[in-house]
Design a protein around this motif. Structure first.
Motif, PDB file in Angstrom:
ATOM      1  N   LEU A 260     -33.930  -2.955 -34.075  1.00  0.00           N
ATOM      2  CA  LEU A 260     -33.659  -1.558 -34.387  1.00  0.00           C
ATOM      3  C   LEU A 260     -32.676  -0.953 -33.376  1.00  0.00           C
ATOM      4  N   ALA A 261     -32.925  -1.266 -32.082  1.00  0.00           N
ATOM      5  CA  ALA A 261     -32.074  -0.717 -31.019  1.00  0.00           C
ATOM      6  C   ALA A 261     -30.635  -1.202 -31.176  1.00  0.00           C
ATOM      7  N   PHE A 262     -30.471  -2.494 -31.495  1.00  0.00           N
ATOM      8  CA  PHE A 262     -29.118  -3.024 -31.661  1.00  0.00           C
ATOM      9  C   PHE A 262     -28.415  -2.363 -32.828  1.00  0.00           C
ATOM     10  N   ALA A 263     -29.186  -2.147 -33.912  1.00  0.00           N
ATOM     11  CA  ALA A 263     -28.605  -1.494 -35.081  1.00  0.00           C
ATOM     12  C   ALA A 263     -28.129  -0.088 -34.707  1.00  0.00           C
ATOM     13  N   ALA A 264     -28.953   0.605 -33.935  1.00  0.00           N
ATOM     14  CA  ALA A 264     -28.604   1.964 -33.539  1.00  0.00           C
ATOM     15  C   ALA A 264     -27.330   1.965 -32.689  1.00  0.00           C
TER      16      ALA A 264
ATOM     17  N   ALA B 114     -32.516  -4.168 -18.113  1.00  0.00           N
ATOM     18  CA  ALA B 114     -33.753  -3.567 -18.615  1.00  0.00           C
ATOM     19  C   ALA B 114     -34.177  -4.200 -19.924  1.00  0.00           C
ATOM     20  N   ILE B 115     -33.197  -4.501 -20.768  1.00  0.00           N
ATOM     21  CA  ILE B 115     -33.521  -5.132 -22.047  1.00  0.00           C
ATOM     22  C   ILE B 115     -34.155  -6.497 -21.811  1.00  0.00           C
ATOM     23  N   GLY B 116     -33.598  -7.247 -20.868  1.00  0.00           N
ATOM     24  CA  GLY B 116     -34.153  -8.563 -20.539  1.00  0.00           C
ATOM     25  C   GLY B 116     -35.604  -8.446 -20.113  1.00  0.00           C
ATOM     26  N   LEU B 117     -35.881  -7.437 -19.286  1.00  0.00           N
ATOM     27  CA  LEU B 117     -37.230  -7.254 -18.779  1.00  0.00           C
ATOM     28  C   LEU B 117     -38.195  -6.840 -19.899  1.00  0.00           C
ATOM     29  N   ALA B 118     -37.697  -5.950 -20.763  1.00  0.00           N
ATOM     30  CA  ALA B 118     -38.528  -5.505 -21.890  1.00  0.00           C
ATOM     31  C   ALA B 118     -38.869  -6.696 -22.784  1.00  0.00           C
ATOM     32  N   TRP B 119     -37.905  -7.569 -22.926  1.00  0.00           N
ATOM     33  CA  TRP B 119     -38.110  -8.771 -23.743  1.00  0.00           C
ATOM     34  C   TRP B 119     -39.207  -9.632 -23.135  1.00  0.00           C
ATOM     35  N   ILE B 120     -39.124  -9.907 -21.868  1.00  0.00           N
ATOM     36  CA  ILE B 120     -40.110 -10.730 -21.186  1.00  0.00           C
ATOM     37  C   ILE B 120     -41.489 -10.070 -21.237  1.00  0.00           C
ATOM     38  N   ALA B 121     -41.497  -8.746 -21.102  1.00  0.00           N
ATOM     39  CA  ALA B 121     -42.762  -8.017 -21.076  1.00  0.00           C
ATOM     40  C   ALA B 121     -43.467  -8.085 -22.422  1.00  0.00           C
ATOM     41  N   GLY B 122     -42.727  -8.357 -23.483  1.00  0.00           N
ATOM     42  CA  GLY B 122     -43.364  -8.534 -24.775  1.00  0.00           C
ATOM     43  C   GLY B 122     -43.158  -7.421 -25.775  1.00  0.00           C
ATOM     44  N   VAL B 123     -42.142  -6.632 -25.604  1.00  0.00           N
ATOM     45  CA  VAL B 123     -41.830  -5.615 -26.613  1.00  0.00           C
ATOM     46  C   VAL B 123     -41.482  -6.339 -27.912  1.00  0.00           C
ATOM     47  N   ARG B 124     -41.917  -5.721 -29.050  1.00  0.00           N
ATOM     48  CA  ARG B 124     -41.780  -6.415 -30.337  1.00  0.00           C
ATOM     49  C   ARG B 124     -40.333  -6.697 -30.744  1.00  0.00           C
ATOM     50  N   TRP B 125     -40.172  -7.801 -31.474  1.00  0.00           N
ATOM     51  CA  TRP B 125     -38.883  -8.243 -31.981  1.00  0.00           C
ATOM     52  C   TRP B 125     -38.118  -7.132 -32.673  1.00  0.00           C
ATOM     53  N   TRP B 126     -38.810  -6.525 -33.641  1.00  0.00           N
ATOM     54  CA  TRP B 126     -38.121  -5.585 -34.531  1.00  0.00           C
ATOM     55  C   TRP B 126     -37.600  -4.361 -33.794  1.00  0.00           C
ATOM     56  N   LYS B 127     -38.231  -4.078 -32.651  1.00  0.00           N
ATOM     57  CA  LYS B 127     -37.738  -2.917 -31.886  1.00  0.00           C
ATOM     58  C   LYS B 127     -36.364  -3.213 -31.283  1.00  0.00           C
ATOM     59  N   PHE B 128     -36.182  -4.474 -30.841  1.00  0.00           N
ATOM     60  CA  PHE B 128     -34.859  -4.848 -30.337  1.00  0.00           C
ATOM     61  C   PHE B 128     -33.832  -4.776 -31.453  1.00  0.00           C
TER      62      PHE B 128
END
Lengths: 382, 626
Positions: free
Chosen positions: A195-199, A179-193
């Motif tokens: 943030l998620a990794f930090a969490a 799902a993360i891969g797909l969200a990345w391709i779809a264009g979700v912003r950098w900083w959101k990833f």
């Protein structure tokens, strides 16, 4: 459904068949061929009990793959939620024990009579479908707002939670990764990833303490230092590395592997099939298999770039990414790069579920190619 | 931004991101390739060495089987070393060729080979299969020298069950044998090549206790499967020792006393229920079974008409004959239908309806009271007493004394005998009970069947003060006291004291009075005297014509038509401690054949009694200090 399509557009079938990307079929068949050869060797040079049964499944899978490829990409768009819903229902069925069988210490199988289906495997590709459909309809502005992330988060969270509860931590990570891969391709912003990794990093100590089961903790600890338990959990990794390493450049030759023949490798026909290959065919064989996978992935990217719709692109890359994750996790595992867990090598390992859903995914990829010029709007309208 | 621009922006974003993701994938696959190169090329040599040298294998260590000891600690079943050749299927490339190679070194029959192939199919690939066992030193040496050329073949040393006292305790101990398919429970221990489990007797009944628990050893083996070194060891738990109530000295004496006769002897402690001796003759040597019985020996055992495979002491069923008269008398006294002093006249027969029931003495005994009737074993007296008592009360008394049901001794294969009742006859024959059958049952003939063990139990219960003692074979298991399936205290049977005392007086008269049927077999040693009752059980029916011509003498009949000789006895008469029952199949008369045997057995039993071994002097030392 094929009947329905045939009724509506009879001449299309032949033209479509000509358009099938036969290279994909060839690559998939090559992988299955390697798998059959290794299963033959795992049985000590016998078709029974593995290779013969897997060959039958491959035959069925070929049919399934071609049918999936023939179906119009717009139909797949329309059916995305339906497919997702069906897979989710099956996951729930396994969870509440409807035909759920205890396999390898976890409830993962749904006995459908002719096949023991692992719903979580199916979920990997239906999740790609449903997420692709969702993001197909989002504009650039939508992508910027947190509110639009809620639906995909929910779509991922439901199956992930179910799979975690089985408990199958590896599969849960695989679904999330896909799902993360797909969200990345779809264009979700950098900083959101970020943030998620930090969490997640912050959540790890808590999860370690309260959520992980003892045997899962053991796996991580043993991974970090396999020698701390040479007769227990670390045994498999050590034995796998010894078998792999002793293969050398050219290997010991087909049917000549000593480590698996003496039963030092557990589950040699499923999880450790790459080890067998590398032991018998050496670096040459291992690199060759990696090459086949890489070719398949690159061809998937080509298909994605040629697709005229966001849905098609996302499906193509989603399928590639999902297969890639499984390949990487399995091979990295047997080489001692990541913790040991039960993960099949797509198309090569013995097992019906993994093979059939992988071919389902390959079918989707081919459908994207065949219908690459079909355009449709945010809701699937022409 | 126009819609077109936005579309273009979206496309560019997709392309950028897809390329990044693709690059990441190529990078990760590169990592895998690098790792593969590292393991197979840079570290390859090291792993090749490890692959050849270090393989870890887990093996089971069979536990030593517990011993079986007699009451004084004399070993009756022990373990002896046994060298054998084994073969591990998954380490052998070609089984046939390997067997050929072994066959050149030691003798290997076609039968051995077939058994090996069968075992290989049945057991998992890593479990060693025995090729041949009980090897001589020379055989062991021949194999050991050639071991390097025989991958997967090994010499192992195991334990073979040995029974030093051979056939005298054969029936009690039973024997051990290879695990049959039906015995497999999934317990890995049972799949070990030479594992033996109890197949009969004590070995079978207490198999769980004797078996112990398996240990494990983790060893490193090299490419040929040879052990390089031991990594960890978890010792097996030895099986528990089983101590029997048997006195092997007495047991051997009894066995010798029966000689070539077919029969059995049971000696009980009337208070504790200890079985001091339990002999069935002829017997078999359990060592033959533990080493693997040859087909010929087995055929021989099966074909023997004297039935050496049956433990007759618990599974042989005989009409009790006159030894049953105590039951009849006691039932009558208990019912109040006769008093000990009542005289009944015996003209040599008793007429009931139109049928005449004969006494063994054709001319009759005249008028006899209870004690005299018992002493001379008058049949007519007991016909009459049985008639007065009735079958229901007779059968009830017999059951209280141990007839008609399992004693429940801790040995396999015990049989219940038969105590007929009205209801039983109606059910099995579909005919009503007739009074004549009550008379016949009253002298222990007809349908009544009993085992020697039941006869001994009856005797014990009569002379121990009316306690329903239950005999058992074991004193302790693994150091903990064990008294079989029904441990003491034993309940009282609730019989009148006066009746039991009358019985003892009457049985004493049988051996102590000159007219008694066993007077000639009495014990003359002072303080050792015995009481008892003779019995002669007819095997055939004596017809009217034969009775008129004169009954044929036993010696003139073929062996299998001769009467069974029985005797039940106890000693010493002043304070009964031991009960003994003896049945000699087709031996003739109880007084002539069985009574002398019991006399000798009870004399020997008392001589061996540790509390009396020091003789009369010991009896002078009383607890009060005398």
């Amino acid at each position: 459904m094929t009947v329905l399509i045939a009724d509506r557009e009879p001449p299309n079938i032949l033209r479509k068949l000509l358009q099938v990307p036969w290279l994909v079929v060839l690559l998939v068949a090559a992988l299955a061929g390697v798998g059959l050869a290794m299963q033959y060797s795992a049985a000590g040079g016998a078709w029974d009990p593995w290779a013969s049964r897997q060959a039958v499944r491959f035959g069925a899978g070929l049919g399934l793959m071609l049918v999936v490829a023939m179906i119009d990409i717009r139909l797949w768009f329309r059916w995305a939620y339906l497919c997702y819903g069906a897979a989710l229902v099956m996951l729930v069925a396994v969870e509440v024990g409807l035909g759920g069988r205890i396999g390898m210490g976890a409830q993962r199988w749904l006995d459908l009579g002719f096949i023991q289906l692992q719903p979580s495997e199916l979920m990997k590709f239906t999740l790609v479908l449903v997420l692709a459909r969702y993001w197909h309809g989002r504009t650039m502005e939508d992508m910027g707002r947190i509110i639009w992330l809620m639906v995909p988060l929910l779509l991922v969270a439901m199956p992930t939670a179910l799979v975690m509860k089985q408990p199958d931590l590896g599969m849960a990570l695989m679904l999330t990764g896909g799902a993360i891969g797909l969200a990345w391709i779809a264009g979700v912003r950098w900083w959101k990833f970020a943030l998620a990794f930090a969490a997640i990093a912050a959540a790890v100590p808590t999860a370690w303490e309260y959520y992980l089961r003892d045997y899962q903790r053991q796996r991580v600890l043993t991974f970090l230092d396999p020698t701390r338990d040479p007769l227990g959990a670390g045994y498999h990794i050590i034995q796998s590395k010894i078998a792999l390493g002793s293969g050398g450049v050219f290997g010991k030759g087909f049917l000549q592997g000593t480590q698996h023949a003496l039963n030092f490798l557990p589950e040699k026909q499923t999880d450790f099939i790459f080890t067998m290959l590398a032991e018998e065919f050496g670096l040459v064989g291992g690199m060759g298999l990696l090459g086949v996978y890489l070719t398949l992935f690159l061809y998937g990217y080509l298909i994605a770039f040629r697709s005229q719709t966001q849905f098609g692109r996302l499906v193509a890359i989603g399928v590639v990414w999902t297969i890639f994750l499984a390949v990487f996790v399995n091979i990295a595992m047997v080489m001692g790069l990541i913790p040991a867990k039960g993960a099949a090598l797509p198309m090569v390992s013995y097992g019906g579920s993994s093979m059939l859903v992988t071919m389902f995914g390959a079918g989707l990829l081919m459908s994207v190619w065949i219908h690459r010029d079909n355009r449709f709007g945010p809701r699937g309208e022409l | 931004m126009s819609k077109r621009q936005r579309e273009q922006e979206k496309d560019r974003l997709f392309t950028r991101r897809a390329l990044l993701l693709g690059a990441a994938q190529i990078g990760l696959i590169g990592t895998l390739a690098g790792r593969l190169y590292f393991l197979q090329v840079m570290e390859g040599e090291r792993y090749t060495m490890l692959a050849d040298d270090n393989r870890i294998s887990l093996r089971l260590l069979p536990p030593p089987r517990g011993r079986i000891l007699d009451r004084n600690g004399e070993p009756l079943a022990v373990n002896r070393l046994n060298y054998r050749v084994t073969l591990v299927a998954e380490q052998v490339r070609n089984v046939e060729a390997t067997l050929d190679a072994i066959g050149k070194l030691i003798e290997l029959t076609e039968l051995d080979r077939r058994r090996v192939m069968r075992d290989l199919r049945r057991r998992r690939g890593f479990v060693p299969v025995t090729v041949r066992e009980d090897l001589t030193w020379e055989d062991v040496a021949r194999i050991e020298v050639n071991i390097p050329d025989l991958p997967g073949v090994a010499i192992e040393v195991g334990a073979l069950r040995h029974y030093p006292h051979t056939e005298s305790v054969g029936h009690i101990l039973g024997y051990v044998g290879p695990v049959a398919e039906a015995d497999l429970t999934g317990e890995p221990l049972l799949e070990l090549p030479d594992f033996r489990i109890g197949k009969n007797g004590i070995e079978r009944i207490y198999d769980r206790e004797l078996r112990g628990a398996a240990g494990t050893v983790q060893v490193e083996v090299n490419a040929l499967g040879r052990v390089v070194r031991e990594l960890a060891r978890d010792e097996p738990t030895a099986g528990q020792d089983v101590v029997l109530t048997i006195d092997i000295g007495l047991q051997s004496f009894c066995r010798g006393r029966l000689g070539d006769e077919s029969g059995s002897i049971v000696v009980l402690d009337v208070h504790t229920g200890d079985v001091l001796s339990l002999v069935s003759a002829p017997a078999y040597d359990p060592n033959l079974f533990s080493a693997g019985l040859s087909a010929r020996d087995w055929e021989e055992l099966l074909a023997n008409p004297k039935g050496p495979l049956t433990n007759k002491a618990i599974a042989g069923m005989y009409a009790p004959g006159s030894t049953f008269k105590m039951v009849t008398a006691l039932a009558a006294l208990e019912a109040g239908v006769v008093r000990p002093s009542d005289r009944i006249s015996c003209p040599g027969y008793l007429e009931l309806g139109d049928h005449r029931f004969h006494c063994w003495k054709k001319e009759g005994h005249g008028g006899v009271n209870l004690q005299e009737a018992m002493m001379v074993s008058c049949d007519v007296y007991f016909y009459e007493v049985a008639r007065r008592t009735g079958m229901d009360r007779l059968a009830a008394m017999a059951r209280r004394l141990g007839f008609g049901d399992l004693i429940n001794i801790d040995l396999p294969g015990e049989r219940r005998g038969l105590m007929p009742t009205r209801e039983w006859k109606q059910r099995t024959r579909g005919q009503p009970w007739v009074q004549g059958e009550t008379l016949i049952a009253g002298i222990g003939q007809g349908y009544v069947l009993s085992t020697p063990l039941q006869l001994a139990v009856m005797t014990a219960r009569l002379v121990n003060g009316g306690v329903a003692v239950i005999p058992h074979m074991t004193r302790s298991i693994g150091g903990k006291p064990n008294a079989g399936r029904n441990p003491p205290p034993y309940p009282s049977m609730g019989l009148q004291r006066s009746g039991l005392e009358a019985m003892i007086r009457a049985m004493n008269a049988v051996t102590l009075e000159e007219r008694g049927t066993a007077y000639r077999a009495r014990i003359t040693e002072r303080g050792f005297e015995m009481g008892g009752k003779t019995g002669t059980a007819q095997v055939r029916r004596i017809t009217m014509q034969e009775r008129e011509r004169g009954v044929r003498r036993n010696e003139d009949l073929p062996w299998r038509f001769r009467d069974h000789a029985l005797f039940v006895g106890y000693a010493p008469v002043h304070a009964p401690r031991y009960a003994c029952a003896c049945v000699v199949e087709h031996g003739g008369g109880g007084s002539a054949v069985a009574a002398p045997i019991v006399r000798d057995v009870l004399t020997e039993t008392q001589r061996r009694d540790p509390s009396r071994r020091t003789g009369p002097v010991a009896s002078l030392v009383t607890p009060n200090g005398g």
